[in-house]
Design a protein around this motif. Structure first.
Motif, PDB file in Angstrom:
ATOM      1  N   SER A 291      -4.501  70.459  -7.188  1.00 41.29           N
ATOM      2  CA  SER A 291      -5.401  71.215  -6.540  1.00 41.29           C
ATOM      3  C   SER A 291      -5.967  71.140  -5.127  1.00 41.29           C
ATOM      4  CB  SER A 291      -5.876  71.535  -7.979  1.00 41.29           C
ATOM      5  OG  SER A 291      -6.600  73.569  -6.570  1.00 41.29           O
ATOM      6  N   PHE A 292      -6.451  70.033  -5.051  1.00 46.39           N
ATOM      7  CA  PHE A 292      -7.140  69.193  -3.850  1.00 46.39           C
ATOM      8  C   PHE A 292      -5.951  69.328  -2.940  1.00 46.39           C
ATOM      9  CE2 PHE A 292      -8.166  66.229  -0.750  1.00 46.39           C
ATOM     10  CZ  PHE A 292      -9.560  66.383  -0.596  1.00 46.39           C
ATOM     11  N   ILE A 293      -4.322  68.856  -2.980  1.00 42.46           N
ATOM     12  CA  ILE A 293      -3.811  68.122  -2.686  1.00 42.46           C
ATOM     13  C   ILE A 293      -3.054  69.820  -1.674  1.00 42.46           C
ATOM     14  CG2 ILE A 293      -1.239  67.057  -2.245  1.00 42.46           C
ATOM     15  CD1 ILE A 293      -2.717  65.570  -4.042  1.00 42.46           C
ATOM     16  N   GLU A 294      -3.134  70.756  -2.691  1.00 42.21           N
ATOM     17  CA  GLU A 294      -2.556  72.085  -2.371  1.00 42.21           C
ATOM     18  C   GLU A 294      -3.221  72.630  -1.067  1.00 42.21           C
ATOM     19  OE1 GLU A 294      -1.307  76.547  -4.120  1.00 42.21           O
ATOM     20  OE2 GLU A 294      -2.003  74.569  -5.541  1.00 42.21           O
ATOM     21  N   SER A 295      -3.940  72.565  -1.446  1.00 43.85           N
ATOM     22  CA  SER A 295      -5.264  72.832  -0.043  1.00 43.85           C
ATOM     23  C   SER A 295      -5.322  72.756   0.602  1.00 43.85           C
ATOM     24  CB  SER A 295      -6.694  73.366  -1.543  1.00 43.85           C
ATOM     25  OG  SER A 295      -7.427  74.708  -2.454  1.00 43.85           O
ATOM     26  N   TYR A 296      -5.266  71.895   0.693  1.00 45.63           N
ATOM     27  CA  TYR A 296      -5.443  70.355   2.151  1.00 45.63           C
ATOM     28  C   TYR A 296      -4.113  70.953   2.439  1.00 45.63           C
ATOM     29  CZ  TYR A 296      -6.023  66.900   5.332  1.00 45.63           C
ATOM     30  OH  TYR A 296      -5.721  65.721   6.598  1.00 45.63           O
ATOM     31  N   ASN A 297      -3.125  71.086   2.463  1.00 44.86           N
ATOM     32  CA  ASN A 297      -2.309  71.275   2.796  1.00 44.86           C
ATOM     33  C   ASN A 297      -1.861  72.642   3.347  1.00 44.86           C
ATOM     34  OD1 ASN A 297      -1.039  68.584   2.290  1.00 44.86           O
ATOM     35  ND2 ASN A 297       0.095  68.894   0.414  1.00 44.86           N
ATOM     36  N   GLU A 298      -2.201  73.641   2.981  1.00 48.92           N
ATOM     37  CA  GLU A 298      -3.145  74.743   3.229  1.00 48.92           C
ATOM     38  C   GLU A 298      -3.812  74.875   4.145  1.00 48.92           C
ATOM     39  OE1 GLU A 298      -4.052  77.309  -0.046  1.00 48.92           O
ATOM     40  OE2 GLU A 298      -2.183  77.002  -0.805  1.00 48.92           O
ATOM     41  N   LEU A 299      -4.712  73.608   4.694  1.00 43.75           N
ATOM     42  CA  LEU A 299      -5.499  73.819   5.173  1.00 43.75           C
ATOM     43  C   LEU A 299      -4.835  73.249   7.050  1.00 43.75           C
ATOM     44  CD1 LEU A 299      -8.712  74.065   7.237  1.00 43.75           C
ATOM     45  CD2 LEU A 299      -8.977  71.984   5.620  1.00 43.75           C
ATOM     46  N   LEU A 300      -4.143  72.304   6.908  1.00 44.65           N
ATOM     47  CA  LEU A 300      -3.364  71.513   7.235  1.00 44.65           C
ATOM     48  C   LEU A 300      -2.621  72.447   8.133  1.00 44.65           C
ATOM     49  CD1 LEU A 300      -3.102  68.986   8.594  1.00 44.65           C
ATOM     50  CD2 LEU A 300      -1.373  68.375   6.820  1.00 44.65           C
ATOM     51  N   THR A 301      -1.965  73.199   7.465  1.00 43.28           N
ATOM     52  CA  THR A 301      -0.771  74.191   8.110  1.00 43.28           C
ATOM     53  C   THR A 301      -1.270  74.929   9.242  1.00 43.28           C
ATOM     54  OG1 THR A 301       0.805  74.345   6.134  1.00 43.28           O
ATOM     55  CG2 THR A 301       1.259  75.716   7.862  1.00 43.28           C
ATOM     56  N   LEU A 302      -2.988  75.596   8.081  1.00 42.32           N
ATOM     57  CA  LEU A 302      -3.255  76.343   9.130  1.00 42.32           C
ATOM     58  C   LEU A 302      -4.116  75.932  10.655  1.00 42.32           C
ATOM     59  CD1 LEU A 302      -4.550  79.436  10.026  1.00 42.32           C
ATOM     60  CD2 LEU A 302      -6.486  78.194   8.313  1.00 42.32           C
ATOM     61  N   SER A 303      -4.155  74.502  10.417  1.00 41.15           N
ATOM     62  CA  SER A 303      -5.291  74.252  11.568  1.00 41.15           C
ATOM     63  C   SER A 303      -4.012  73.999  12.705  1.00 41.15           C
ATOM     64  CB  SER A 303      -5.125  72.540  11.003  1.00 41.15           C
ATOM     65  OG  SER A 303      -6.088  71.832  12.240  1.00 41.15           O
ATOM     66  N   ASN A 304      -2.233  73.314  12.059  1.00 39.00           N
ATOM     67  CA  ASN A 304      -1.700  72.999  12.815  1.00 39.00           C
ATOM     68  C   ASN A 304      -1.147  74.446  13.964  1.00 39.00           C
ATOM     69  OD1 ASN A 304      -1.854  70.587  12.503  1.00 39.00           O
ATOM     70  ND2 ASN A 304       0.492  70.902  10.836  1.00 39.00           N
ATOM     71  N   ASN A 305      -1.381  75.259  12.941  1.00 45.96           N
ATOM     72  CA  ASN A 305      -1.178  76.936  13.722  1.00 45.96           C
ATOM     73  C   ASN A 305      -1.826  77.488  15.029  1.00 45.96           C
ATOM     74  OD1 ASN A 305       1.323  77.073  11.680  1.00 45.96           O
ATOM     75  ND2 ASN A 305       1.011  78.247  11.047  1.00 45.96           N
ATOM     76  N   LEU A 306      -3.126  76.928  14.280  1.00 48.67           N
ATOM     77  CA  LEU A 306      -4.184  77.515  15.451  1.00 48.67           C
ATOM     78  C   LEU A 306      -4.398  77.258  16.368  1.00 48.67           C
ATOM     79  CD1 LEU A 306      -7.137  77.980  12.613  1.00 48.67           C
ATOM     80  CD2 LEU A 306      -5.296  80.049  13.906  1.00 48.67           C
ATOM     81  N   GLY A 307      -4.174  75.281  15.662  1.00 51.11           N
ATOM     82  CA  GLY A 307      -4.426  74.380  17.505  1.00 51.11           C
ATOM     83  C   GLY A 307      -3.316  74.317  18.045  1.00 51.11           C
ATOM     84  N   LYS A 308      -2.324  74.591  17.679  1.00 49.79           N
ATOM     85  CA  LYS A 308      -0.584  74.398  17.980  1.00 49.79           C
ATOM     86  C   LYS A 308      -1.050  74.268  19.614  1.00 49.79           C
ATOM     87  CE  LYS A 308       2.019  78.584  17.596  1.00 49.79           C
ATOM     88  NZ  LYS A 308       3.391  78.792  16.991  1.00 49.79           N
ATOM     89  N   SER A 309       0.054  73.633  20.558  1.00 49.16           N
ATOM     90  CA  SER A 309       0.301  73.618  22.007  1.00 49.16           C
ATOM     91  C   SER A 309       1.581  73.077  22.071  1.00 49.16           C
ATOM     92  CB  SER A 309      -1.337  73.441  23.227  1.00 49.16           C
ATOM     93  OG  SER A 309      -1.345  71.660  22.913  1.00 49.16           O
ATOM     94  N   GLY A 310       1.971  73.867  23.495  1.00 47.11           N
ATOM     95  CA  GLY A 310       3.760  73.607  23.947  1.00 47.11           C
ATOM     96  C   GLY A 310       4.116  74.405  24.335  1.00 47.11           C
ATOM     97  N   GLU A 311       5.245  73.911  25.030  1.00 46.04           N
ATOM     98  CA  GLU A 311       6.215  75.427  25.529  1.00 46.04           C
ATOM     99  C   GLU A 311       6.530  76.385  24.286  1.00 46.04           C
ATOM    100  OE1 GLU A 311       9.983  73.192  26.320  1.00 46.04           O
ATOM    101  OE2 GLU A 311       9.092  71.746  28.223  1.00 46.04           O
ATOM    102  N   SER A 312       6.822  75.801  23.072  1.00 50.26           N
ATOM    103  CA  SER A 312       6.678  77.479  22.404  1.00 50.26           C
ATOM    104  C   SER A 312       5.236  78.285  22.567  1.00 50.26           C
ATOM    105  CB  SER A 312       7.156  76.835  20.623  1.00 50.26           C
ATOM    106  OG  SER A 312       5.751  75.859  20.429  1.00 50.26           O
ATOM    107  N   GLY A 313       4.418  78.239  23.063  1.00 55.40           N
ATOM    108  CA  GLY A 313       3.474  78.730  22.685  1.00 55.40           C
ATOM    109  C   GLY A 313       2.067  77.917  21.993  1.00 55.40           C
TER     110      GLY A 313
END
Length: 478
Positions: A291-313
């Motif tokens: 359960s912890f791993i599932e929640s952490y991976n969801e947070l990681l995906t959200l963090s990557n989307n919120l903090g991304k930068s580059g040519e794709s936006g």
């Protein structure tokens, strides 16, 4: 708003001119506030999503921080004869259980009485278990009167009936008073003693016809003026063919450490005995980590989307220090070791929690199972600490609370942005008042100008008329 009669003097479209000037003032201000509002709203939404993901991650670790979730015992063997429950005090093992007898409530029945027959005056005292109560009857009372007094009183002194139920059963012979103990077992057997108004408390006349007392060890002293329908009986089980256990009820609590047995049906000679098996149950650790791993991976995906930068936006929190800070603290927490009472140390990675090159977590179940099998106490100590409140789960909760509490970092960010968002509404109201004032002032100025032009036009027409009427003035032909 001032009233305007457009073009009366000047012919100018005053309303259009004023609207254009006011809109020219509004446009940059409105654009700036709209941009600011959109930015704040996006930031609040992003921070809210981050907080929700962090709270979910925090909750997923809570189960691993509860001592009662560890080293449980699972018991099997429920069948038609017994039902079982267990707690963590139960030790692994197997037992045979045979139900010899079920608990039974004591039931007595009187001889037959006519419906209107007086049963005799006196005092009747009824006892069952630790409860005893007395009620007084007059010489004219009937069996139904006695039933009602047993069930509802009145009783003598501070007595109360907590132990016996009285009913009337009518047979072909007449009415019978039936008394049944509310509780099962030999300790709750019913006794009925009488103080008969005729002075004889045990004979077959008057109220003493209802006397019943077999509590004396000598059968010669037993009084049985009513009939025993069902004997007061204890439940009995035999464990492993040699150990006999009795109980007033059909429940046998902690007869085997940590195991409660409820007898449901008597084993006959042809029935196989019930098999009771206790096993260790440490499934909460694997379930909690998954359960912890599932929640952490969801947070990681959200963090990557919120903090991304580059040519794709760029994400809405690209370069945000709060986002970088919380994820950095989390990665550091996941690698922390916890010192144990035996001098060793343990970390999540040693329990099989692995991160790939993108930071995504997975669980090596075999490695975790090996750790649990080799020493589950140390695994428990890793999460709970030596004192059940200072392990990994506690330190993780403290880290998360720094961000997720109502006065935590993320909520303070949300509150600050919300205050700024609220101030935009005040700015819009103030600016609207300013634009109303500007509009009124422009209309006043243009109306004054229009009136002046009208006056000048009138004067010009008058002068022209006077000149045309002067002698010697030659009119131009039209």
């Amino acid at each position: 708003m001032a009233i305007s009669f457009n073009g009366l003097g000047s012919g100018l479209a005053v309303s259009d001119i004023v609207d254009a000037l006011v809109n020219a003032e509004k446009a940059p201000f409105t654009s700036r506030l709209n941009t600011k509002e959109a930015t704040l709203t996006t930031d609040i939404s992003a921070a809210g999503a981050l907080k929700s993901a962090l709270e979910k991650l925090q909750t997923s670790m809570e189960a691993l921080g509860e001592v009662d979730n560890y080293q449980k015992r699972s018991v099997s063997g429920n069948d038609d004869f017994i039902s079982l429950t267990s707690n963590k005090d139960a030790q692994p093992g197997s037992y045979n259980v045979k139900v010899d007898a079920l608990a039974q409530a004591h039931k007595l029945s009187s001889a037959a009485f006519a419906a209107d027959e007086a049963i005799g005056g006196g005092v009747i005292t009824i006892g069952s278990g630790e409860n005893s109560f007395s009620t007084v009857l007059s010489p004219t009372n009937t069996l139904e009167d006695l039933r009602d007094q047993i069930n509802n009183g009145p009783f003598t002194g501070s007595d109360s009936n907590d132990s016996v139920v009285a009913t009337i059963v009518t047979s072909d012979a007449g009415q019978h008073l039936v008394l049944t103990s509310k509780e099962t077992g030999e300790d709750n057997a019913i006794t009925i003693t009488v103080q008969d108004s005729d002075g004889n408390n045990t004979d077959g006349g008057g109220l003493s016809r209802l006397a019943y007392d077999v509590s004396d060890a000598d059968p010669a002293n037993h009084i049985t003026n009513v009939t025993e329908v069902n004997a007061a009986q204890n439940a009995q089980i035999t464990i492993d063919g040699t150990l006999t256990v009795t109980s007033n009820t059909n429940e046998f609590t902690n007869v085997i450490d940590g195991v409660d047995i409820t007898a449901k049906k008597i084993h006959s000679d042809d029935d196989d005995q019930s098999n009771l098996t206790v096993k260790e149950n440490n499934s909460n650790i694997k379930a909690g980590l998954n359960s912890f791993i599932e929640s952490y991976n969801e947070l990681l995906t959200l963090s990557n989307n919120l903090g991304k930068s580059g040519e794709s936006g760029a994400g809405v929190m690209a370069g945000d220090s709060m986002l970088r800070g919380v994820m950095s603290k989390l990665r550091q927490q996941l690698t922390n070791e916890v010192g144990l009472s035996d001098g060793s140390a343990l970390s999540l990675s040693q329990l099989g929690v692995e991160a790939d090159r993108y930071g995504k977590l997975t669980l090596d179940s075999e490695r975790l199972d090996e750790k649990i099998e080799s020493n589950v106490d140390l695994v428990q100590e890793f999460f709970l600490g030596e004192n059940d409140d200072d392990g990994f789960a506690q330190s993780f909760d403290e880290l998360m609370s720094f961000y997720t509490d109502s006065d935590g970092v993320v909520q303070n960010r949300i509150d600050s942005k919300q205050n700024q968002l609220n101030s935009i509404d005040d700015e819009r109201i103030d600016f609207a008042r300013k634009m109303e004032s500007l509009e009124s002032r422009l209309y006043a100025q243009y109306n004054s100008m229009d009136l002046l032009v009208a006056q000048l036009n009138s004067t010009s027409s008058y002068v022209q008329a006077q000149l045309e009427n002067m002698p010697g003035v030659v009119r131009q032909s039209k």
